[in-house]
Design a protein around this motif. Structure first.
Motif, PDB file in Angstrom:
ATOM      1  N   ARG A 350       0.853  -1.191   0.000  1.00  0.00           N
ATOM      2  CA  ARG A 350       0.000   0.000   0.000  1.00  0.00           C
ATOM      3  C   ARG A 350       0.892   1.246   0.000  1.00  0.00           C
ATOM      4  NH1 ARG A 350      -4.888  -0.090   3.952  1.00  0.00           N
ATOM      5  NH2 ARG A 350      -5.656  -1.290   2.150  1.00  0.00           N
ATOM      6  N   VAL A 381      -3.191  -2.961  -9.657  1.00  0.00           N
ATOM      7  CA  VAL A 381      -3.373  -1.811  -8.782  1.00  0.00           C
ATOM      8  C   VAL A 381      -4.850  -1.628  -8.469  1.00  0.00           C
ATOM      9  CG1 VAL A 381      -3.389  -0.206 -10.754  1.00  0.00           C
ATOM     10  CG2 VAL A 381      -2.951   0.658  -8.449  1.00  0.00           C
ATOM     11  N   GLU A 382      -5.129  -1.349  -7.204  1.00  0.00           N
ATOM     12  CA  GLU A 382      -6.493  -1.057  -6.778  1.00  0.00           C
ATOM     13  C   GLU A 382      -6.485   0.283  -6.043  1.00  0.00           C
ATOM     14  OE1 GLU A 382     -10.336  -3.093  -4.549  1.00  0.00           O
ATOM     15  OE2 GLU A 382      -8.369  -4.073  -4.442  1.00  0.00           O
ATOM     16  N   ALA A 383      -7.269   1.229  -6.536  1.00  0.00           N
ATOM     17  CA  ALA A 383      -7.318   2.555  -5.932  1.00  0.00           C
ATOM     18  C   ALA A 383      -8.580   3.267  -6.382  1.00  0.00           C
ATOM     19  CB  ALA A 383      -6.079   3.362  -6.316  1.00  0.00           C
ATOM     20  N   ALA A 392      -1.973   6.640  -9.345  1.00  0.00           N
ATOM     21  CA  ALA A 392      -1.111   5.530  -8.941  1.00  0.00           C
ATOM     22  C   ALA A 392      -0.992   4.567 -10.102  1.00  0.00           C
ATOM     23  CB  ALA A 392      -1.694   4.814  -7.721  1.00  0.00           C
ATOM     24  N   ASP A 407      -0.968   5.351 -15.347  1.00  0.00           N
ATOM     25  CA  ASP A 407      -1.519   5.589 -14.018  1.00  0.00           C
ATOM     26  C   ASP A 407      -3.039   5.540 -13.999  1.00  0.00           C
ATOM     27  OD1 ASP A 407       0.993   6.023 -12.865  1.00  0.00           O
ATOM     28  OD2 ASP A 407       0.996   8.125 -13.491  1.00  0.00           O
ATOM     29  N   ALA A 452     -11.275  -0.179 -11.310  1.00  0.00           N
ATOM     30  CA  ALA A 452     -10.263  -0.817 -10.467  1.00  0.00           C
ATOM     31  C   ALA A 452     -10.882  -2.016  -9.752  1.00  0.00           C
ATOM     32  CB  ALA A 452      -9.720   0.186  -9.463  1.00  0.00           C
ATOM     33  N   ALA A 506       2.731   6.340  -6.376  1.00  0.00           N
ATOM     34  CA  ALA A 506       1.438   6.957  -6.074  1.00  0.00           C
ATOM     35  C   ALA A 506       1.677   8.412  -5.709  1.00  0.00           C
ATOM     36  CB  ALA A 506       0.741   6.227  -4.928  1.00  0.00           C
ATOM     37  N   ALA A 516      -3.068   3.659  -2.580  1.00  0.00           N
ATOM     38  CA  ALA A 516      -3.253   2.688  -3.654  1.00  0.00           C
ATOM     39  C   ALA A 516      -2.607   1.379  -3.234  1.00  0.00           C
ATOM     40  CB  ALA A 516      -2.629   3.196  -4.951  1.00  0.00           C
TER      41      ALA A 516
END
Length: 527
Positions: A350, A381-383, A392, A407, A452, A506, A516
């Motif tokens: 993270r 990526v998870e955000a 991110a 990004d 995401a 990020a 993120a």
């Protein structure tokens, strides 16, 4: 004999300083603005090398915030006095000016993995310092810099004796050698009654080389060899270019070796470009009838394949504790849980967004060295970005003026101009934004709507970088192929000394609250 293939430490491993302790060889390399500071690799057989630790605490307050691109820790010199390892190095805070604004430090340890002593500042004439141990005495070699208008930035090699306990100067400083051609990177060894001064010559680009001088007295005068020990400057077709910055070491059976930096250029329409930075190579050395060192295979060109004495290749991986250690690197500071968290979501990294990709202060970025001209990087990526100030993703980076990034970020509703509508509440889209940056500025190359989490990737083939993302389980290209060769030592007019990296980053330019999560980062480099 064992056949090694150069470079032996591949991808951004410049200015190697080699020492042998019993049956281990150790090499320390420059780290510039990157952490960990002063990576050290080791080998038993000279062909297979592993990361063995780094000089933790090398810079004051463990911070290089504010140093320019390609500033920071330059050209460490590693030595062994029979009891302890010694490292001397310079922290350079100005690049491309008459003033290097540097401080030179010495630190010691009984093991390269640490613990290293608190660094102590010593006489700081210039960069590329080295230590010479003889009969219980300690000597500091250095480059002399003349910053004055009309002065020579490379104004000769100087020598100062240091007190072994206090590191204070003992007596005066001796000027060992000056010449019209640029010389730096001095190393001294003693053999058969001669003191040999091994020098880097001609700068660190395609004119680089290794030159040797000798004297019957440590303080000189020194006589220059009539020819280089090593260079590739006279043959641009050689696969190993920029050969220089060398150091000699003796094997247990009395043979001699030369460590040196080198580079593997891409041939592009714009000329040769070294995206992998400067790397570490090894050559065999013999001594001629007049007592000068020569490459064992003849001439002065670096060899790709080298026969070296056979020894055990057993390696025992040594690394500092923590999952965000080598091969991860970070800019200007160590990864800290306040912005690089590996505990809140097991199996994920993270990152808390901070400054943008051109900051010299607080970037939330983790990257790994690219070691071959063919490579692929991938990460999920998870955000949930809520503003264009938050982003991110996946980045290919050389420095603040040379990067490519894909990004996850926020943009205005389709068809609306860039006017900050996110503050009105509602609207907006989550997109992937592909950006390329060079000395002329940043340009958005492509934008695509996504949700995401999303898996991002890039495939590097020579000078081409092709970004993609996974849509409905299928890798899908985004944007055209981008010029990866701009991420090199040789693009643009500024001095550049590092190498291309692939990693995750990020940013949150407002309040540093955006986070993120990244999973499954993979960097595969294929010779």
């Amino acid at each position: 004999m064992t056949l090694l293939h150069n470079p032996v430490i591949r991808g951004f491993a410049p200015d190697p300083s080699i020492v042998r302790v019993d049956d281990w060889y150790y090499v320390a390399t420059s780290s510039f603005e990157w952490f960990p500071t002063i990576p050290i690799h080791r080998s038993r057989d000279l062909a297979h090398w592993e990361y063995a630790g780094h000089v933790r605490g090398a810079v004051p307050d463990d911070s290089l915030t504010g140093v320019p691109d390609s500033g920071g820790v330059w050209a460490p010199s590693l030595s062994w006095d029979g009891d302890r390892f010694w490292v001397v190095y310079s922290v350079v805070r100005s690049v491309g000016t008459p003033y290097f604004d540097l401080d030179t430090y010495v630190t010691t340890a009984t093991d390269v993995a640490g613990k290293w002593s608190t660094p102590r500042r010593v006489a700081s004439h210039g960069f590329d310092p080295a230590l010479f141990h003889e009969d219980g005495r300690l000597w500091l070699l250095n480059l002399q810099n003349d910053h004055r208008p009309g002065g020579r930035r490379f104004a000769g090699i100087v020598l100062t004796e240091l007190d072994r306990e206090t590191l204070a100067p003992v007596g005066g400083t001796h000027l060992l050698l000056q010449q019209d051609r640029l010389i730096e990177g001095p190393k001294v060894l003693r053999r058969d009654g001669w003191y040999y001064l091994v020098l880097a010559e001609g700068g660190t680009g395609f004119e680089h080389g290794v030159l040797v001088a000798r004297s019957r007295a440590l303080t000189g005068p020194y006589e220059l060899d009539s020819r280089p020990l090593l260079t590739s400057r006279d043959d641009p077709a050689l696969p190993l270019q920029k050969a220089g910055h060398g150091e000699l070491v003796q094997t247990p059976d009395g043979a001699w070796l030369l460590s040196h930096l080198t580079a593997r250029p891409l041939r592009t329409p714009h000329g040769p470009r070294c995206t992998l930075g400067r790397e570490t190579a090894i050559q065999r050395v013999v001594w001629d009838a007049e007592g000068w060192p020569r490459l064992a295979h003849g001439g002065w060109h670096p060899a790709v394949e080298v026969d070296v004495p056979t020894h055990s290749s057993d390696l025992q991986v040594v690394a500092d504790p923590g999952e965000l250690e080598w091969p991860w690197s970070s800019l200007r500071e160590h990864p800290d849980p306040s912005w690089a968290d590996i505990t809140s979501r097991p199996g994920w990294i993270r990152l808390r967004g901070r400054h943008g990709p051109e900051s010299r202060w607080a970037q939330s970025l983790l990257a790994q060295r690219i070691t071959e001209h063919r490579a692929e990087a991938e990460v999920t990526v998870e955000a949930r970005p809520r503003s264009f100030t938050q982003a991110a993703g996946l980045v290919l980076r050389y420095d603040s003026e040379a990067y490519l990034s894909l990004d996850l970020t926020w943009v205005e509703p389709e068809g609306e101009p860039q006017r900050g509508q996110q503050w009105r509440g509602g609207g907006g889209r989550t997109v992937l934004s592909l950006v390329e940056r060079d000395e002329e500025g940043a340009r958005q190359v492509a934008v695509v709507d996504v949700e995401a989490p999303v898996t991002l990737g890039v495939t590097i083939d020579g000078a081409d970088a092709r970004f993609w993302y996974v849509r409905n389980g299928v890798p899908t290209p985004i944007g055209p192929p981008l010029d990866f060769s701009r991420l090199s030592d040789d693009h643009g007019s500024r001095l550049r000394f590092t190498g291309a990296m692939a990693g995750i980053h990020a940013r949150d330019l407002v309040d540093a609250s955006f986070t993120a999560d990244f999973q499954g980062f993979r960097l595969t480099c294929t010779p």
